[in-house]
Design a protein around this motif. Structure first.
Motif, PDB file in Angstrom:
ATOM      1  N   THR A 169       0.815  -1.211   0.000  1.00  0.00           N
ATOM      2  CA  THR A 169       0.000   0.000   0.000  1.00  0.00           C
ATOM      3  C   THR A 169       0.850   1.263   0.000  1.00  0.00           C
ATOM      4  N   MET A 170       0.208   2.370  -0.363  1.00  0.00           N
ATOM      5  CA  MET A 170       0.836   3.686  -0.328  1.00  0.00           C
ATOM      6  C   MET A 170      -0.233   4.715  -0.009  1.00  0.00           C
ATOM      7  N   GLY A 171       0.122   5.697   0.831  1.00  0.00           N
ATOM      8  CA  GLY A 171      -0.822   6.746   1.181  1.00  0.00           C
ATOM      9  C   GLY A 171      -1.434   6.547   2.558  1.00  0.00           C
ATOM     10  N   ASP A 172      -2.395   7.395   2.878  1.00  0.00           N
ATOM     11  CA  ASP A 172      -3.053   7.401   4.181  1.00  0.00           C
ATOM     12  C   ASP A 172      -4.172   6.359   4.203  1.00  0.00           C
ATOM     13  N   LYS A 178     -10.235   5.183  -2.032  1.00  0.00           N
ATOM     14  CA  LYS A 178      -9.329   4.034  -2.126  1.00  0.00           C
ATOM     15  C   LYS A 178      -9.196   3.579  -3.583  1.00  0.00           C
ATOM     16  N   VAL A 179      -7.967   3.334  -3.980  1.00  0.00           N
ATOM     17  CA  VAL A 179      -7.687   2.919  -5.362  1.00  0.00           C
ATOM     18  C   VAL A 179      -6.989   1.566  -5.368  1.00  0.00           C
ATOM     19  N   ALA A 180      -7.525   0.638  -6.146  1.00  0.00           N
ATOM     20  CA  ALA A 180      -6.865  -0.645  -6.379  1.00  0.00           C
ATOM     21  C   ALA A 180      -6.058  -0.521  -7.667  1.00  0.00           C
ATOM     22  N   LEU A 181      -4.742  -0.661  -7.541  1.00  0.00           N
ATOM     23  CA  LEU A 181      -3.845  -0.460  -8.684  1.00  0.00           C
ATOM     24  C   LEU A 181      -3.337  -1.809  -9.171  1.00  0.00           C
ATOM     25  N   LEU A 182      -3.616  -2.129 -10.428  1.00  0.00           N
ATOM     26  CA  LEU A 182      -3.140  -3.378 -11.024  1.00  0.00           C
ATOM     27  C   LEU A 182      -1.734  -3.154 -11.563  1.00  0.00           C
ATOM     28  N   ASP A 183      -0.763  -3.862 -10.997  1.00  0.00           N
ATOM     29  CA  ASP A 183       0.643  -3.661 -11.320  1.00  0.00           C
ATOM     30  C   ASP A 183       1.067  -4.519 -12.512  1.00  0.00           C
ATOM     31  N   LEU A 184       1.179  -3.878 -13.673  1.00  0.00           N
ATOM     32  CA  LEU A 184       1.663  -4.552 -14.882  1.00  0.00           C
ATOM     33  C   LEU A 184       3.123  -4.190 -15.141  1.00  0.00           C
ATOM     34  N   LYS A 188       6.648   4.026  -9.831  1.00  0.00           N
ATOM     35  CA  LYS A 188       6.322   4.474  -8.475  1.00  0.00           C
ATOM     36  C   LYS A 188       5.548   5.788  -8.475  1.00  0.00           C
ATOM     37  N   ASN A 189       5.837   6.643  -9.433  1.00  0.00           N
ATOM     38  CA  ASN A 189       5.225   7.964  -9.399  1.00  0.00           C
ATOM     39  C   ASN A 189       3.731   7.953  -9.698  1.00  0.00           C
ATOM     40  N   ILE A 190       3.224   6.891 -10.306  1.00  0.00           N
ATOM     41  CA  ILE A 190       1.777   6.788 -10.504  1.00  0.00           C
ATOM     42  C   ILE A 190       1.081   6.689  -9.153  1.00  0.00           C
ATOM     43  N   ALA A 191       1.580   5.803  -8.298  1.00  0.00           N
ATOM     44  CA  ALA A 191       1.008   5.667  -6.955  1.00  0.00           C
ATOM     45  C   ALA A 191       1.214   6.941  -6.148  1.00  0.00           C
ATOM     46  N   CYS A 199      -5.542   9.825  -1.973  1.00  0.00           N
ATOM     47  CA  CYS A 199      -6.000   8.459  -2.194  1.00  0.00           C
ATOM     48  C   CYS A 199      -5.167   7.470  -1.369  1.00  0.00           C
ATOM     49  N   TYR A 200      -5.816   6.441  -0.899  1.00  0.00           N
ATOM     50  CA  TYR A 200      -5.117   5.302  -0.292  1.00  0.00           C
ATOM     51  C   TYR A 200      -5.027   4.230  -1.364  1.00  0.00           C
ATOM     52  N   VAL A 201      -3.808   3.874  -1.745  1.00  0.00           N
ATOM     53  CA  VAL A 201      -3.583   3.011  -2.894  1.00  0.00           C
ATOM     54  C   VAL A 201      -3.084   1.641  -2.446  1.00  0.00           C
ATOM     55  N   LYS A 202      -3.712   0.610  -2.976  1.00  0.00           N
ATOM     56  CA  LYS A 202      -3.218  -0.749  -2.759  1.00  0.00           C
ATOM     57  C   LYS A 202      -2.798  -1.315  -4.100  1.00  0.00           C
ATOM     58  N   ILE A 203      -1.530  -1.691  -4.194  1.00  0.00           N
ATOM     59  CA  ILE A 203      -0.965  -2.191  -5.447  1.00  0.00           C
ATOM     60  C   ILE A 203      -1.066  -3.706  -5.463  1.00  0.00           C
ATOM     61  N   PHE A 204      -1.706  -4.240  -6.509  1.00  0.00           N
ATOM     62  CA  PHE A 204      -1.968  -5.678  -6.621  1.00  0.00           C
ATOM     63  C   PHE A 204      -1.112  -6.310  -7.720  1.00  0.00           C
ATOM     64  N   PRO A 205      -0.627  -7.540  -7.505  1.00  0.00           N
ATOM     65  CA  PRO A 205       0.086  -8.268  -8.565  1.00  0.00           C
ATOM     66  C   PRO A 205      -0.809  -8.470  -9.777  1.00  0.00           C
TER      67      PRO A 205
END
Length: 366
Positions: A169-172, A178-184, A188-191, A199-205
Motif C-alpha cells: 500500500t501507499m498513502g493514508d 481508495k484505489v486498487a492499482l493493477l501492477d503490470l 512508483k510515481n503513478i502511486a 488516495c489510499y492506494v493498494k498495489i496488486f500483482p
C-alpha cells in the motif's frame, strides 16, 4: 576510468564499435531510443523498458550521478545502454553515487563513444529490431549467431517478470478514496500522484483476481504501465474486462490503456519504432488544448478499431503521427491514455488526468 572496447550489433547486421560502460559482459534486447534531455535515472528504472537496449539521444549521460529518490522501481530495468558520451564522474552534491557504479550494481552492460545520431537515424528508417552489446566478446560473427536466438518483442508477455508478487500500500489508510492499482510494471510515481491527491492506494500483482481487488472495497481501479506486447496477455485482458464490468471508475496508463482497449474489443499493433521521450505533443480532442507529454511505448491502439466501436470515444491524439493517445468509454467512467501523466522527469501538462480520475471516484462515491 580505463576504457575497454565494446561492440553493438543490430539484427540487420549493422555494427557500431565503442567503449564499455557499466558491467563488463554481454546483453541483448530490442533497441529503442529516448529523446529526453533529463531524467535518465527515472528512465532507466522504468519497468516498461524491461528487455530493451536503450539509446539516449542526449550527448552526455552520467554527469549528474544518481539520487536515491529519483527511481521508478528498485533497480535498473533497461537491458543495456547506448550513449555518445558517458561520464563516470558526477558533480551534483545531492547525488549518492555515479551512474557507472549504479550500473555495475544492477549488472547492466553498456556502450559509449559511438555515433548515436547515425544509430537513431538508422533505427528510424529500419524500424525496431533486436540488438546485442558485448564488452567481453568482440567477435561480430559469433554475436550475430547469439542474437538470432533472442525472441521478438512482438508477441512477448513481460509484465509477469516485473509485477510485484505480493500486494502493498501507499498513502493514508484513513483516506476517503481508495484505489486498487493493477501492477503490470508500475512506475512508483503513478502511486505517488494518487497518494498526493488524498488516495489510499493498494498495489496488486498482475495475477490477482477481480475478487481479490474488490475485497479492498476500492472506489476506483488504476491500470498501470508495463513492458511487452499487450496482445500476449489474454488473462489480463479478461481481468480488465471484469474490472470494467464492475461499473467502478477506472484509469489506464500506457500498457494499462492498451489492455483496456483490448478488453473492449479494440485492436493493438506494433509501431515502426515507438514513442519514447519527454517532449511528445498531444492534443486533447475534448478541450482542444495541446499537451507536451512523456511517452514510452512500442505498441499502440489501432485508430481504425476505435472509430469502428460506437461505445468508445477518441479523446487524445499524438500530433506527430495522428496515433491514438487516449480513449474513454461512453457509458462508464472509464478512460485511458497512451502517455505518462505522472511524468518524472518530464512535463506536468497532463497531471490533470489524475484530478479527473479522483473526481470520477468522488462523484460515484457520493
Amino acid at each position: 576510468m580505463e576504457k575497454r572496447p565494446a561492440v553493438l550489433v543490430l539484427a540487420d547486421g549493422t555494427v557500431f564499435k565503442g567503449n564499455a560502460v557499466g558491467k563488463i559482459g554481454t546483453t541483448t534486447g530490442e533497441i529503442a531510443f529516448n529523446t529526453g534531455m533529463t531524467g535518465y535515472q527515472e528512465v532507466f528504472t522504468d519497468p516498461s523498458y524491461h528487455r530493451q537496449i536503450l539509446v539516449m539521444t542526449t550527448s552526455h549521460i552520467g554527469n549528474y550521478g544518481v539520487h536515491e529518490d529519483e527511481i521508478e522501481s528498485e533497480s535498473i530495468k533497461i537491458s543495456g545502454l547506448v550513449t555518445k558520451k558517458f561520464s563516470p564522474n558526477f558533480s551534483r552534491p545531492a547525488a549518492f553515487d555515479s551512474l557507472q557504479n549504479y550500473m555495475e550494481r544492477d549488472k547492466v552492460v553498456g556502450i559509449s563513444d559511438i555515433d548515436t545520431r547515425a544509430l537513431v537515424r538508422h533505427i528510424r528508417n529500419a524500424g525496431a529490431m533486436n540488438a546485442i552489446i558485448s564488452s567481453e566478446n568482440l567477435d561480430v560473427d559469433s554475436l550475430k549467431e547469439e542474437l538470432k536466438k533472442v525472441p521478438s518483442m512482438d508477441g512477448l508477455e513481460l509484465s509477469s517478470e516485473v509485477s510485484c508478487t505480493t500486494p502493498y500500500t501507499m498513502g493514508d489508510e484513513n483516506a476517503e478514496v481508495k484505489v486498487a492499482l493493477l501492477d503490470l510494471g508500475v512506475k512508483k510515481n503513478i502511486a505517488r500522484c494518487l497518494a498526493e491527491r488524498g488516495c489510499y492506494v493498494k498495489i496488486f500483482p498482475m495475477n490477482s483476481s477481480v475478487e481479490d481487488m474488490m475485497a479492498f472495497n476500492p472506489d476506483g481501479f488504476m491500470l498501470s504501465n508495463g513492458p511487452g506486447d499487450p496482445s500476449a496477455m489474454p488473462e489480463t485482458v479478461e481481468l480488465v474486462k471484469q474490472i470494467v464490468n464492475t461499473g467502478i471508475p477506472a484509469f489506464g496508463i500506457c500498457l494499462g490503456h492498451q489492455v483496456l482497449a483490448l478488453s473492449q474489443g479494440l485492436q493493438t499493433e506494433k509501431m515502426h519504432n515507438g514513442h519514447r521521450g519527454i517532449n511528445h505533443p498531444i492534443k486533447n480532442l475534448i478541450t482542444g488544448k495541446g499537451e507536451i507529454t512523456s511517452q514510452n511505448h512500442g505498441f499502440v491502439v489501432s485508430h481504425e478499431s476505435v472509430e469502428a466501436n460506437p461505445e468508445v470515444e477518441l479523446t487524445h491524439i499524438h500530433l506527430n503521427d495522428n496515433t491514438v493517445a487516449g480513449i474513454r468509454l461512453k457509458n462508464k467512467k472509464v478512460f485511458s491514455v497512451q502517455y505518462h501523466p505522472e511524468a518524472s522527469a518530464g512535463p506536468h501538462d497532463s497531471r490533470y488526468l489524475f484530478d479527473e480520475f479522483v473526481e470520477n471516484m468522488t462523484a460515484v462515491k457520493v
